[in-house]
Scaffold this motif. Structure first.
Motif, mmCIF file in Angstrom:
data_model
loop_
_atom_site.group_PDB
_atom_site.id
_atom_site.type_symbol
_atom_site.label_atom_id
_atom_site.label_comp_id
_atom_site.label_asym_id
_atom_site.label_seq_id
_atom_site.Cartn_x
_atom_site.Cartn_y
_atom_site.Cartn_z
ATOM 1 N N GLY A 81 13.155 -13.458 -4.007
ATOM 2 C CA GLY A 81 13.539 -15.012 -3.598
ATOM 3 C C GLY A 81 13.411 -15.441 -2.271
ATOM 4 O O GLY A 81 13.629 -16.520 -1.942
ATOM 5 N N LYS A 82 13.003 -14.618 -1.570
ATOM 6 C CA LYS A 82 13.120 -14.722 0.035
ATOM 7 C C LYS A 82 11.642 -14.818 0.452
ATOM 8 O O LYS A 82 10.934 -14.079 -0.095
ATOM 9 C CB LYS A 82 13.845 -13.719 1.211
ATOM 10 N N LEU A 83 11.505 -15.682 1.380
ATOM 11 C CA LEU A 83 10.143 -15.728 1.770
ATOM 12 C C LEU A 83 9.825 -14.549 2.882
ATOM 13 O O LEU A 83 10.266 -14.671 4.187
ATOM 14 C CB LEU A 83 9.698 -17.198 2.583
ATOM 15 N N VAL A 84 9.205 -13.463 2.428
ATOM 16 C CA VAL A 84 8.843 -12.273 3.450
ATOM 17 C C VAL A 84 7.461 -12.425 3.875
ATOM 18 O O VAL A 84 6.687 -12.487 3.055
ATOM 19 C CB VAL A 84 9.097 -11.146 2.737
ATOM 20 N N VAL A 85 7.345 -12.358 5.254
ATOM 21 C CA VAL A 85 5.937 -12.370 5.772
ATOM 22 C C VAL A 85 5.667 -11.099 6.364
ATOM 23 O O VAL A 85 6.379 -10.807 7.460
ATOM 24 C CB VAL A 85 5.808 -13.432 6.695
ATOM 25 N N LEU A 86 4.487 -10.635 6.332
ATOM 26 C CA LEU A 86 3.731 -9.256 6.981
ATOM 27 C C LEU A 86 2.937 -9.848 8.105
ATOM 28 O O LEU A 86 1.816 -10.415 7.800
ATOM 29 C CB LEU A 86 2.979 -8.359 5.956
#
Ligand SMILES: Cc1cn([C@H]2C[C@H](O)[C@@H](COP(=O)(O)OP(=O)(O)OP(=O)(O)O)O2)c(=O)[nH]c1=O
Length: 593
Positions: A12-17
């Motif tokens: 539900g979180k916007l995780v960015v690599l």
């Protein structure tokens, strides 16, 4: 299915690599993390000479990669990520940092340097948490992981065949351990995935810190983000057992809205002395020992057993319940798991001795902290009416019960930290060790457990050695022996490895030099010194407070990694390595050159 529950906290979180590395993508995908990939535009051109250590360079590069993406996304992608992850992997050998080779000749230079040698692979990781209110706030958490890799001797043919395979070109140090490069490797010490580009285990531990251990993790909490991070770091890394009950303490208050803008953090500082005294008093009066033997007593029964007033006992038991140290059901009390593990005296991980030492010795000394700060000296004379010319002979060892209490305290800490120290490094080449000031032998027994071919001599003052047998484990090990003597005056037992666990911090530099000189003289090249100390470098709450503790208590001080390296280098020790054990003590190894 997600194996590590903390990964699911990110759903539900916007995780960015913030990385173009296909290996990092694969490692995180395989772990069940859902994320977007936005490669960083940060150019890896930081001046390496400006960094004290290679790992600091890797961490700073990781930070810059992650921050560049975190700052770019709201404008270029028109969305603000919740979390941005950046990483940088480097290889270090002979004091050089190797990144990705620029061409085949560069790959050749790198691989021939690595041939037949052990090197370190560091991955620096940065996690940027973005909080969007009126403006975007960035909270940064960073860490690094080190893995040691030993290469076989590589022939010219092998080198060129490998280089011509094309594999080295996009990889730090010019090799990929996960593919053809695996054939070049003799052994790996540490996290394999760290070499491949991402220390997954350490990353999950950090996420756990951020999402599970933060006492203020409720959304409505108004304390600053910075405070969240420092506090959660402090609780996780430094206070060990205290963190659990502090967490409960905070949780207890997290629904109290009447505190208004006074953050819970400030609140707990104000009430901290009462909180500590509740623990000290319950421990001293034997509440946890009693409830371990006889769980399910009510307040009147406890009062009778500990010879106290019922009203007072009710208050004390209630406070212990609120701190998560006791459980109560229909007015009957028993220890929580936490108390069972750490607070009753016969538990294998009991901190009872250390708690008593804090209550009887540190607390009175700390009540004169202002004088310690003004004078820069310990406060034994003010607190106990006696000057401590020799800390140990004059204060701890001239009275049987104080001596036993002190030995109990040292034993408590050594049991909790011993394994982490004993296993921090590969010590398989050292067959004989000598633990100087090894007190009850707790670390010595951990060392022989971890290293089947090692025997350890515990060297301590005669008055300590005569009482050490009270602390021997039920299965004694004939590889641990005790020798009485004074390490400042007497000849040291011969050994390949000398251990100094929480010894140097008791003494000023002049005395440290006397001891290190004796060790240096006793060592031949290849012998080593293993220190277990709290390094001041991180300036975490625990290490900073330990610094004050040493000021109020001893002639010595806590020191930084480089201060220890410096002291040791004067006596011929080098090639220093440090492992942050995530326990009370860090481990530091230096080899006689
Ligand atoms: C030592 C070693 C490194 N590597 C890789 C991991 C990294 O991708 C690379 C080191 O370069 P990095 O600069 O850390 O990463 P990158 O350029 O691939 O990606 P980005 O900068 O966008 O994050 O080397 C392996 O794949 N296997 C290995 O055995």
């Amino acid at each position: 299915m997600v194996l590590n529950p903390v990964i699911s906290k990110l759903s539900g979180k916007l995780v960015v690599l913030a990385s173009a590395s296909p290996r990092r993508l694969e490692i995180l995908r395989n772990a069940g993390l859902r994320f977007e990939v936005v490669p960083s535009w940060f150019k890896e051109t930081l001046d390496k000479r400006l960094f004290k250590s290679p790992q600091e360079y890797a961490v700073e590069t990781a930070k810059q990669k992650a921050l560049e993406v975190a700052r770019r996304m709201p404008f270029k992608h028109l969305k603000t990520p919740d979390i941005v992850i950046g990483a940088d992997t480097i290889v270090t050998v002979d004091g050089l940092i190797l990144e990705k080779p620029v061409d085949k000749d560069d790959a050749y230079r790198m691989l021939s340097r690595l041939s037949g040698k052990e090197h370190s692979v560091f991955t620096g990781v940065a996690i940027v948490l973005c909080h969007e209110k009126e403006k975007i706030d960035y909270q940064l958490i960073d860490f690094y992981e080190e893995t040691k890799v030993k290469f076989a001797d590589l022939s010219e043919d092998m080198l060129w065949e490998y280089i011509n395979s094309g594999e080295p070109m996009d990889k730090a140090g010019g090799y990929g351990i996960q593919a053809l490069g695996g054939m070049l490797v003799e052994f790996v010490h540490g996290d394999f995935l760290n070499v491949v580009g991402f220390p997954l285990n350490h990353f999950c531990k950090q996420l756990d810190l951020i999402y599970n251990r933060c006492p203020f993790s409720s959304d409505e909490e108004s304390a600053s983000v910075e405070l969240h991070h420092n506090t959660s770091e402090m609780l996780k890394q430094e206070f060990g057992v205290l963190r659990s009950w502090l967490k409960k303490y905070f949780r207890g208050y997290s629904t109290v809205k009447t505190l208004g803008y006074i953050s819970h953090f400030v609140f707990v500082f104000i009430t901290f002395p009462t909180l500590l005294q509740a623990l000290f008093t319950a421990s001293k009066m034997g509440v946890f020992d009693l409830l371990q033997r006889k769980p399910g007593l009510d307040a009147a029964q406890v009062a009778q057993e500990i010879k106290a007033a019922v009203k007072g006992t009710e208050g004390l038991l209630g406070a212990c319940v609120s701190l998560g140290l006791l459980q109560s059901k229909e007015k009957f009390y028993k220890n929580t798991d936490l108390a069972t593990r750490y607070l009753w005296s016969d538990s294998p991980f009991s901190l009872h001795g250390y708690i008593q030492h804090c209550n009887e010795t540190l607390w009175p000394l700390f009540s004169h902290l202002e004088s310690a700060v003004r004078e820069g000296t310990n406060q034994h004379e003010r607190a106990f009416g006696k000057k401590a010319n020799d800390l140990f002979q004059d204060t701890y060892y001239n009275n049987q019960s104080v001596k036993l209490r002190f030995m109990n305290a040292m034993h408590s800490i050594a049991k909790v930290t011993g394994k982490a120290v004993a296993t921090a490094f590969d010590l398989s080449s050292y067959k004989t060790a000598c633990d100087l000031g090894g007190c009850t032998g707790a670390i010595a027994y951990e060392l022989t457990k971890a290293h089947p071919e090692m025997s350890v001599t515990v060297f301590d003052l005669p008055e300590v050695v005569e009482m050490s047998e009270h602390f021997h484990p039920s299965h004694t090990d004939n590889r641990v022996s005790f020798v009485a003597g004074d390490f400042f005056k007497d000849e040291l037992p011969k050994a390949d490895l000398y251990i100094l666990a929480r010894i140097l911090h008791d003494w000023p530099d002049e005395k440290v030099h006397i001891l290190l000189k004796k060790i240096g003289d006793a060592c031949t090249p290849g012998c080593a010194v293993l220190l277990a100390e709290t390094m001041l470098d991180g300036q975490t709450a625990y290490s900073a407070l330990q610094g004050l503790n040493m000021l109020a208590q001893t002639e010595g001080m806590e020191r930084t990694e480089s201060q220890y390296a410096d002291l040791l280098s004067k006596h011929g020790f080098g090639d220093t390595r440090v492992v942050r054990t995530m326990n009370f003590l860090d481990a530091f190894l230096a080899v006689k050159m």
